[in-house]
Design an enzyme around this catalytic site. Structure first.
Site, PDB file in Angstrom:
ATOM      1  N   LYS A 112       1.050  -1.223   0.054  1.00 43.69           N
ATOM      2  CA  LYS A 112       0.161  -0.067   0.047  1.00 43.69           C
ATOM      3  C   LYS A 112       0.966   1.236   0.071  1.00 43.69           C
ATOM      4  O   LYS A 112       0.521   2.478  -0.600  1.00 43.69           O
ATOM      5  CB  LYS A 112      -0.851   0.075   1.275  1.00 43.69           C
ATOM      6  CG  LYS A 112      -2.038  -1.323   1.356  1.00 43.69           C
ATOM      7  CD  LYS A 112      -3.133  -1.044   0.473  1.00 43.69           C
ATOM      8  CE  LYS A 112      -4.282  -1.898   0.771  1.00 43.69           C
ATOM      9  NZ  LYS A 112      -3.797  -3.213   0.574  1.00 43.69           N
TER      10      LYS A 112
HETATM   11  C1  PLP Z   1      -4.316  -4.612  -0.167  1.00 41.99           C
HETATM   12  C2  PLP Z   1      -3.621  -5.673  -0.145  1.00 41.99           C
HETATM   13  C3  PLP Z   1      -3.906  -6.565  -1.308  1.00 41.99           C
HETATM   14  C4  PLP Z   1      -4.722  -6.721  -2.172  1.00 41.99           C
HETATM   15  O1  PLP Z   1      -4.659  -5.568  -3.223  1.00 41.99           O
HETATM   16  P1  PLP Z   1      -6.019  -5.116  -3.819  1.00 41.99           P
HETATM   17  O2  PLP Z   1      -5.827  -3.911  -4.634  1.00 41.99           O
HETATM   18  O3  PLP Z   1      -7.119  -4.769  -2.815  1.00 41.99           O
HETATM   19  O4  PLP Z   1      -6.523  -6.099  -4.786  1.00 41.99           O
HETATM   20  C5  PLP Z   1      -2.833  -7.579  -1.322  1.00 41.99           C
HETATM   21  N1  PLP Z   1      -2.032  -8.175  -0.295  1.00 41.99           N
HETATM   22  C6  PLP Z   1      -1.890  -7.114   0.747  1.00 41.99           C
HETATM   23  C7  PLP Z   1      -0.655  -7.432   1.689  1.00 41.99           C
HETATM   24  C8  PLP Z   1      -2.335  -6.002   0.776  1.00 41.99           C
HETATM   25  O5  PLP Z   1      -2.226  -5.072   1.980  1.00 41.99           O
END
Ligand code: PLP
Length: 463
Positions: A112
Site C-alpha cells: 500500500k
Molecule cells: C491490499 C492488499 C492486497 C490486495 O490488493 P487489492 O488492490 O485490494 O487487490 C494484497 N496483499 C496485501 C498485503 C494488501 O495489503
C-alpha cells in the site's frame, strides 16, 4: 487528458479534481477518457529508466500538465525516498520461470505504501498550491491505515483520522498507527468491526455540509492516483525480466482483494506493455475467481483467512474493469450496477465470459493450501513469503506454464504475518524498524461505536 465516470453522469474533469473527488459523484469510478498508447519506441526508451524516472513518465501522461515536470519529479522523489531498496520494487528470481517482485520495501512493509506515499505527497502539494486544508478520513482493516498515516504525517496543511476496529488488527499494524506522535494524526480504535468503521465513514461522508465544512477527503483504494502509482511496478518488473531474458513471455500472478492491484496491471497492458497473461489469485473470499470461472458476480459468506487484506466481499475496483469489458459504455455499466444493487448479482453472457477468461486466469487458494505454499517455498527456495504473497504463489504453481516466466507480486513483508508463518514452524524476528515500535510510547483512543461520538471527536481534532 480528462477523467470521466464509469457511469457517465459526471462532467469530465482534470487530474487534480479527479484525485480530490475519489469516488465519482454519481457513485461510479473515475477512468481516463482515453488510455495513452505507447509506441514500440516509447517502450524501448522506458526500458532503461530507473523506477523513479518511470514513475515520472507515467504520471506525466496522466497529469494533464496540471503539475509541472519539475514538481512531478520532486513528488516522485519524495514518495520513494523512504523505501529501503534503491530499486523501490526489486525483482528476485526463484528459478527459471518463477520471479518475485517485492513491493513491500516501503515505510510500513506493505505494498500500500507505493500508492499512499505518493497520494500523501500529492494531497500536500495540492493543499499548498491551492492554499487549502485537506483533512483525510479513512477506515482500515490493518495495512491501509498505517500506510496512509505514514504517507501524510508531518505534511503541512494535512490532518488525518483513521478508524480501525479495536482488538481486530495485528499488533504490528496497531503499533504502526498508535506510536505516531503527531498532533495532525488521530487514530480511533472503534469498539466494533471493520464493517462498522466503514459504515460510520460512509455516514459522515454522506453529510455533505459537514464534509464540506471540515474539508474531508478519502484515501480508499478507488482513488485514480493510487491505480496509476501501481502501474509503475508492472513496467519496472517487465523491463528487468526481459533485460535478463530477452524474448521471454512475461505473466503476472496477483494477490487480489479490491482489484486495485490487478486493475493497475490491466491498465499497463492496455497502455501497450506486452504482458502475456494475468493470474488472478484470491483467498477463500473468492467472488472474483467465481466470476472469472462462471460469469456470475455475487457475494457469498465471509471467510476469515491468513490474508486479511484480501478478505473482501465486494471488489471496489471491479467496476473499472466492467467499463472496459462492456466496450467503454457508461449506460451499460450504469444499468449493470443498478441491477447489482437491486438483485445482488451480475450475470455475464457466455461470450463476455469468454473475454474475461482471455483477460484473466483465476484461482482461489484455501487456508491450508496457503500455509502449505509458505512451507513449500521456504523449503524449496529458501524464500519466505507472507500469506498474501503465498496466494499468488499457489495460483502461479497451479496455473503457470513452463513456456512463460511468471512474476509473483509480493505484497507484504513476511514479518508482518509472523503468527501465520509460525504455524508451519517458520520462526523469525522483526526487522529493526518494526522491533523499535515496541519501545515507543503509544497514544491509543478507544471509542464507542457510534457515529455521533466519532463525529464529535473529529470536530475537536479539527478545531
Ligand atoms: C491490499 C492488499 C492486497 C490486495 O490488493 P487489492 O488492490 O485490494 O487487490 C494484497 N496483499 C496485501 C498485503 C494488501 O495489503
Amino acid at each position: 487528458m480528462r477523467y470521466i465516470s464509469t457511469r457517465g453522469k459526471v462532467a469530465p474533469m482534470g487530474f487534480i479534481d479527479a484525485v480530490l473527488m475519489g469516488m465519482a459523484d454519481d457513485g461510479g469510478l473515475l477512468v481516463p477518457e482515453q488510455i495513452p498508447s505507447l509506441s514500440a519506441e516509447d517502450l524501448r526508451r522506458w526500458a532503461g529508466l530507473s523506477y523513479r524516472d518511470l514513475a515520472v513518465e507515467i504520471f506525466w501522461l496522466y497529469a494533464n500538465q496540471e503539475i509541472s515536470r519539475k514538481d512531478l519529479t520532486e513528488l516522485v522523489d519524495d514518495s520513494y525516498r523512504r523505501f529501503r531498496d534503491e530499486q523501490v520494487t526489486p525483482l528476485g528470481r526463484l528459478d527459471e520461470n518463477r520471479y518475485v517482485a517485492e513491493l513491500f520495501h516501503g515505510p510500513t512493509f506493505a505494498f500500500k505504501d507505493i500508492a499512499l506515499q505518493f497520494l500523501g505527497n500529492l494531497y500536500a502539494y495540492v493543499a499548498h498550491r491551492t492554499n487549502s486544508v485537506i483533512n483525510i478520513l479513512g477506515a482500515t482493516s490493518g495495512d491501509t491505515g498505517a500506510s496512509a498515516v505514514e504517507g501524510v504525517r508531518g505534511k503541512p496543511g494535512i490532518r488525518i483520522c483513521i478508524l480501525y476496529p479495536h482488538q481486530k488488527v495485528s499488533r504490528v499494524q496497531e503499533l504502526q498507527m498508535t506510536t505516531v506522535n503527531d498532533s495532525h494524526v488521530l487514530n480511533l480504535a472503534v469498539q466494533g468491526t471493520f464493517d462498522d468503521c466503514q459504515r460510520i465513514i460512509k455516514e459522515i461522508f454522506a453529510e455533505v455540509e459537514f464534509k464540506r465544512r471540515y474539508h474531508l477527503r478519502a484515501v480508499n483504494s478507488i482513488n485514480m492516483a493510487r491505480i496509476l502509482a501501481q502501474t509503475v511496478y508492472y513496467f519496472y518488473a517487465y523491463f528487468r525480466l526481459v533485460e535478463a531474458e530477452p524474448g521471454k513471455k512475461v505473466s503476472f500472478s496477483v494477490p487480489t482483494g479490491n482489484f486495485g492491484n490487478l486493475f493497475a496491471g490491466y491498465l499497463a497492458k492496455k497502455m501497450g506493455l506486452p504482458i502475456h497473461r494475468f493470474i488472478l489469485a484470491t483467498n477463500e473470499n473468492n467472488i472474483l475467481e467465481r466470476y472469472v470461472r462462471e460469469g456470475v458476480y455475487q457475494p457469498s459468506e465471509f471467510h476469515r483467512t491468513y490474508s486479511p487484506s484480501m478478505d473482501i466481499q465486494i471488489a471496489s475496483n471491479f467496476e473499472r474493469y466492467l467499463y472496459y469489458l462492456y466496450g467503454e459504455n457508461p449506460e451499460t455499466v450504469d444499468s449493470i450496477m443498478a441491477e447489482f444493487r437491486a438483485h445482488g448479482r451480475i450475470v455475464s453472457s457466455p461470450s463476455t465470459v469468454q473475454q474475461v477468461q482471455t483477460d484473466f486466469s483465476a484461482y482461489s487458494v484455501g487456508n491450508e493450501e496457503c500455509l502449505e505454499t509458505i512451507a513449500a517455498y521456504h523449503q524449496h527456495y529458501g524464500y519466505v513469503v507472507d500469506p498474501h504473497t503465498a496466494c499468488a504463489a499457489a495460483a502461479a504453481e497451479k496455473l503457470g506454464s513452463e513456456r512463460e516466466a511468471t512474476v509473483i507480486l509480493a505484497t507484504a513483508h513476511p514479518a508482518k504475518f509472523n503468527e501465520a508463518l509460525a504455524l508451519r514452524g517458520i520462526l523469525q524476528g522483526y526487522p529493526k524498524e518494526i522491533e523499535q515500535l515496541f519501545d515507543l510510547p503509544e497514544t491509543k483512543t478507544v471509542v464507542e461505536c457510534r457515529t455521533e461520538v466519532i463525529q464529535d471527536r473529529l470536530v475537536h481534532f479539527l478545531a
